[in-house]
Design a protein around this motif. Structure first.
Motif, PDB file in Angstrom:
ATOM      1  N   HIS A 105      -3.195 -12.660   4.788  1.00 55.07           N
ATOM      2  CA  HIS A 105      -2.127 -12.517   3.808  1.00 55.07           C
ATOM      3  C   HIS A 105      -2.975 -11.516   2.943  1.00 55.07           C
ATOM      4  CE1 HIS A 105       0.606 -13.553   0.757  1.00 55.07           C
ATOM      5  NE2 HIS A 105      -0.540 -13.571  -0.375  1.00 55.07           N
ATOM      6  N   MET A 106      -1.994 -10.105   2.908  1.00 53.59           N
ATOM      7  CA  MET A 106      -2.393  -9.161   2.248  1.00 53.59           C
ATOM      8  C   MET A 106      -2.078  -9.223   0.760  1.00 53.59           C
ATOM      9  SD  MET A 106      -4.260  -6.260   2.699  1.00 53.59           S
ATOM     10  CE  MET A 106      -4.184  -6.193   4.497  1.00 53.59           C
ATOM     11  N   VAL A 107      -3.281  -9.094  -0.016  1.00 53.24           N
ATOM     12  CA  VAL A 107      -3.138  -9.215  -1.529  1.00 53.24           C
ATOM     13  C   VAL A 107      -3.152  -7.783  -2.009  1.00 53.24           C
ATOM     14  CG1 VAL A 107      -4.194  -9.974  -4.068  1.00 53.24           C
ATOM     15  CG2 VAL A 107      -4.462 -11.202  -1.709  1.00 53.24           C
ATOM     16  N   GLU A 108      -3.955  -6.829  -1.759  1.00 53.05           N
ATOM     17  CA  GLU A 108      -4.050  -5.443  -2.156  1.00 53.05           C
ATOM     18  C   GLU A 108      -4.474  -4.473  -0.762  1.00 53.05           C
ATOM     19  OE1 GLU A 108      -6.285  -2.472  -5.399  1.00 53.05           O
ATOM     20  OE2 GLU A 108      -6.392  -4.699  -5.643  1.00 53.05           O
ATOM     21  N   THR A 114      -9.287  -3.356  -0.525  1.00 52.22           N
ATOM     22  CA  THR A 114      -8.589  -3.873   0.543  1.00 52.22           C
ATOM     23  C   THR A 114      -8.925  -5.529   0.182  1.00 52.22           C
ATOM     24  OG1 THR A 114      -8.335  -2.362   2.149  1.00 52.22           O
ATOM     25  CG2 THR A 114      -8.096  -4.653   2.743  1.00 52.22           C
ATOM     26  N   ARG A 115      -8.272  -6.287  -0.216  1.00 51.67           N
ATOM     27  CA  ARG A 115      -8.079  -7.637  -0.558  1.00 51.67           C
ATOM     28  C   ARG A 115      -7.276  -8.619   0.372  1.00 51.67           C
ATOM     29  NH1 ARG A 115      -7.110  -9.037  -5.994  1.00 51.67           N
ATOM     30  NH2 ARG A 115      -5.607  -7.312  -5.883  1.00 51.67           N
ATOM     31  N   TYR A 454     -11.357 -11.804   1.971  1.00 51.74           N
ATOM     32  CA  TYR A 454     -12.119 -10.583   2.009  1.00 51.74           C
ATOM     33  C   TYR A 454     -11.954  -9.677   0.638  1.00 51.74           C
ATOM     34  CZ  TYR A 454     -12.876 -11.703   7.051  1.00 51.74           C
ATOM     35  OH  TYR A 454     -13.226 -12.232   8.372  1.00 51.74           O
ATOM     36  N   HIS A 455     -12.767  -9.480   0.323  1.00 50.76           N
ATOM     37  CA  HIS A 455     -12.677  -8.463  -0.868  1.00 50.76           C
ATOM     38  C   HIS A 455     -13.479  -7.337  -0.796  1.00 50.76           C
ATOM     39  CE1 HIS A 455     -12.401  -8.641  -5.561  1.00 50.76           C
ATOM     40  NE2 HIS A 455     -12.677  -7.213  -5.135  1.00 50.76           N
ATOM     41  N   LEU A 456     -12.794  -6.402  -0.238  1.00 50.11           N
ATOM     42  CA  LEU A 456     -13.576  -4.884   0.343  1.00 50.11           C
ATOM     43  C   LEU A 456     -13.219  -3.736  -0.775  1.00 50.11           C
ATOM     44  CD1 LEU A 456     -12.596  -5.254   4.014  1.00 50.11           C
ATOM     45  CD2 LEU A 456     -14.387  -6.256   2.874  1.00 50.11           C
ATOM     46  N   LYS A 457     -14.321  -3.548  -1.212  1.00 45.27           N
ATOM     47  CA  LYS A 457     -14.282  -2.488  -2.342  1.00 45.27           C
ATOM     48  C   LYS A 457     -14.708  -1.122  -1.642  1.00 45.27           C
ATOM     49  CE  LYS A 457     -16.083  -1.100  -6.909  1.00 45.27           C
ATOM     50  NZ  LYS A 457     -17.107  -1.257  -7.723  1.00 45.27           N
ATOM     51  N   LYS A 458     -13.561  -0.140  -1.629  1.00 43.79           N
ATOM     52  CA  LYS A 458     -13.834   1.482  -0.809  1.00 43.79           C
ATOM     53  C   LYS A 458     -14.538   2.143  -1.697  1.00 43.79           C
ATOM     54  CE  LYS A 458      -9.820   0.143   1.443  1.00 43.79           C
ATOM     55  NZ  LYS A 458      -8.331   0.706   1.769  1.00 43.79           N
TER      56      LYS A 458
END
Length: 461
Positions: A105-108, A114-115, A454-458
């Protein structure tokens, strides 16, 4: 280890004997399941789905043999053809919703972040299955567990030992690896040891309240997830505006089908005073039309209960109620196959009340009590006066009234103008002493998976 004997209710013979695994062998089974899980989960979802569906197809291909085996093991008349239509339908539905339900479930998804929320398989799922609908109750958890990427260890009831073997044979023949789905025969002590040793990540148990309590004690402090369906005392309510003939036909079938051995079978009925006499009269006529006999006899519509000790519980509850003033309306002499053992004549009781065990404790047999009520409020109060909460069945021509009444009932499922049915799109769940958790629907996948964020900071600033 002391062998486990499967006593057939058909003739009292020993139909099968199996020796339980030693503790060491059982621990090894769980270890193999643990070792196989990541590889199974790494397979594409479509491949897992295809293998599960192929396993079900291989099972159904043997249904003629399996229907006879079911009759020998738990007594259901062969005329009803087993459980395999439902097995197929439930598997197909869970397969159809798997991709959407298990998808992240994509939040952002932006240049910065990408969360999303994902669902991971829990790991090793342990199914402890009951004998009354032995294929259906197993598939409710087996199909979503395997599809979601878990490995499964199945322990079937001693009354239906061959069911677990048949399921494993079919799934292995279809290509599901042997360590991914294992059938085992275990005694209670070894079962409890495995749970207490954290051999499993989720345990799904269908059975008695006492059995569920034993599962909770075994899992105490392990944080192992538990799904518990512990039976019911499901009520029917016939309102003044009900279709009387339809209500009689469905509620009596719900009370008597499978010799009353249904988790969501109708065990108590409340009828508006304006329809009470007619409902009772028609119900008695309906039940008198049943034919109790050998399940291999094409004329039999009611077979033996699965075990003589189960029938003894129903006889005791009925006798106690009659001694306390209940009136039995079915003469057992109409059913000469009643042998005082597993073969039990059906019974309808009136002049019953909630001081009687037959109206409060699970009977799980072909007996039903019927009470007169004056209005919805009295019916709601009586339906809620139970330690169980699995389903309720409301008979009315007013859907809004049914929904309003259902909202006031402590139950897992509200039926209007039907009963004793599982819809794979709706969660099968309960409350109070019926237990906790849920199977089928998208929530059935939630039971055998866990959320993972998943909290992926690019960027670094």
């Amino acid at each position: 280890m002391k062998p486990i004997e499967l006593i057939s209710p058909v003739d009292g013979s020993v139909y099968a004997t199996r020796t339980p695994l030693s503790r060491e062998a059982a621990v090894a089974v769980a270890a193999r399941a643990r070792a196989a899980q990541q590889g199974w989960a790494a397979r594409p979802l479509d491949e897992r789905i295809a293998l599960v569906k192929a396993g079900v197809a291989a099972l159904i291909a043997k249904k003629d043999v399996l229907v006879d085996e079911l009759a020998w093991q738990m007594g259901r008349p062969v005329r009803f053809g087993g459980e395999f239509g439902g097995v197929n339908d439930r598997t197909n539905y869970m397969a159809e919703i798997a991709a959407e339900t298990l998808a992240p479930h994509m939040v952002e998804d932006s240049e910065r972040f990408t969360r999303y929320l994902a669902r991971d398989p829990v790991g090793v799922v342990f199914i402890v299955a009951p004998w009354n609908y032995p294929y259906l109750t197993t598939i409710n958890t087996l199909a979503p567990a395997l599809i979601a990427g878990n490995t499964v260890v199945l322990k079937h009831a001693s009354q239906t030992l061959l069911v677990g073997e048949r399921l494993a044979e079919a799934f292995h023949a279809a290509g599901v690896p042997e360590d991914v789905f294992q059938n085992v025969v275990l005694d209670h002590a070894t079962t409890e040891h495995l749970i207490g040793a954290r051999a499993f990540n989720f345990v799904n148990f269908t059975g008695s309240v006492g059995g569920g309590q034993a599962m909770e004690r075994a899992a105490a402090g392990t944080f192992t997830g538990l799904g518990l369906e512990l039976g019911g005392k499901d009520p029917g309510y016939v309102r003044a505006d009900a279709d009387l003939d339809a209500a009689v036909d469905s509620l009596m079938d719900g009370a008597m089908y499978n010799a009353g051995q249904c988790c969501c079978g109708i065990e108590r009925i409340y009828v508006h005073e304006s329809l009470y006499d007619a409902f009772v009269e028609k119900s008695v006529a309906w039940v008198k039309g049943l034919a109790l006999g050998n399940p291999f006899d094409a004329a039999s519509t009611l077979g033996p209960m699965a075990n003589a000790r189960f029938a003894a519980v129903v006889r005791t509850q009925t006798a106690e109620a009659v001694a306390a003033g209940a009136q039995p309306l079915i003469d057992p002499a109409l059913f000469p196959a009643d042998d005082g053992g597993a073969y039990l004549a059906p019974q309808i009781l009136v002049n019953v009340d909630h001081s009687m065990r037959v109206m409060m404790e699970e009977s799980f047999g072909p007996v039903v009590g019927i009470m007169k009520v004056k209005d919805d409020a009295e019916a709601i109060s009586l339906m809620n006066d139970s330690p169980y909460g699995l389903t309720c069945s409301i008979w009315t021509s007013d859907a809004e009234a049914a929904a309003s009444i259902g909202a006031q009932i402590e139950t897992g499922t509200v039926f209007m103008n039907r009963c004793d049915y599982l819809d794979p799109a709706l969660c099968w769940t309960g409350c109070k002493d019926t237990g906790r958790g849920g199977s089928l629907s998208y929530l059935g996948f939630h039971a055998v998976t866990r959320p993972k964020s998943y909290h992926l900071k690019k960027v670094t600033k």
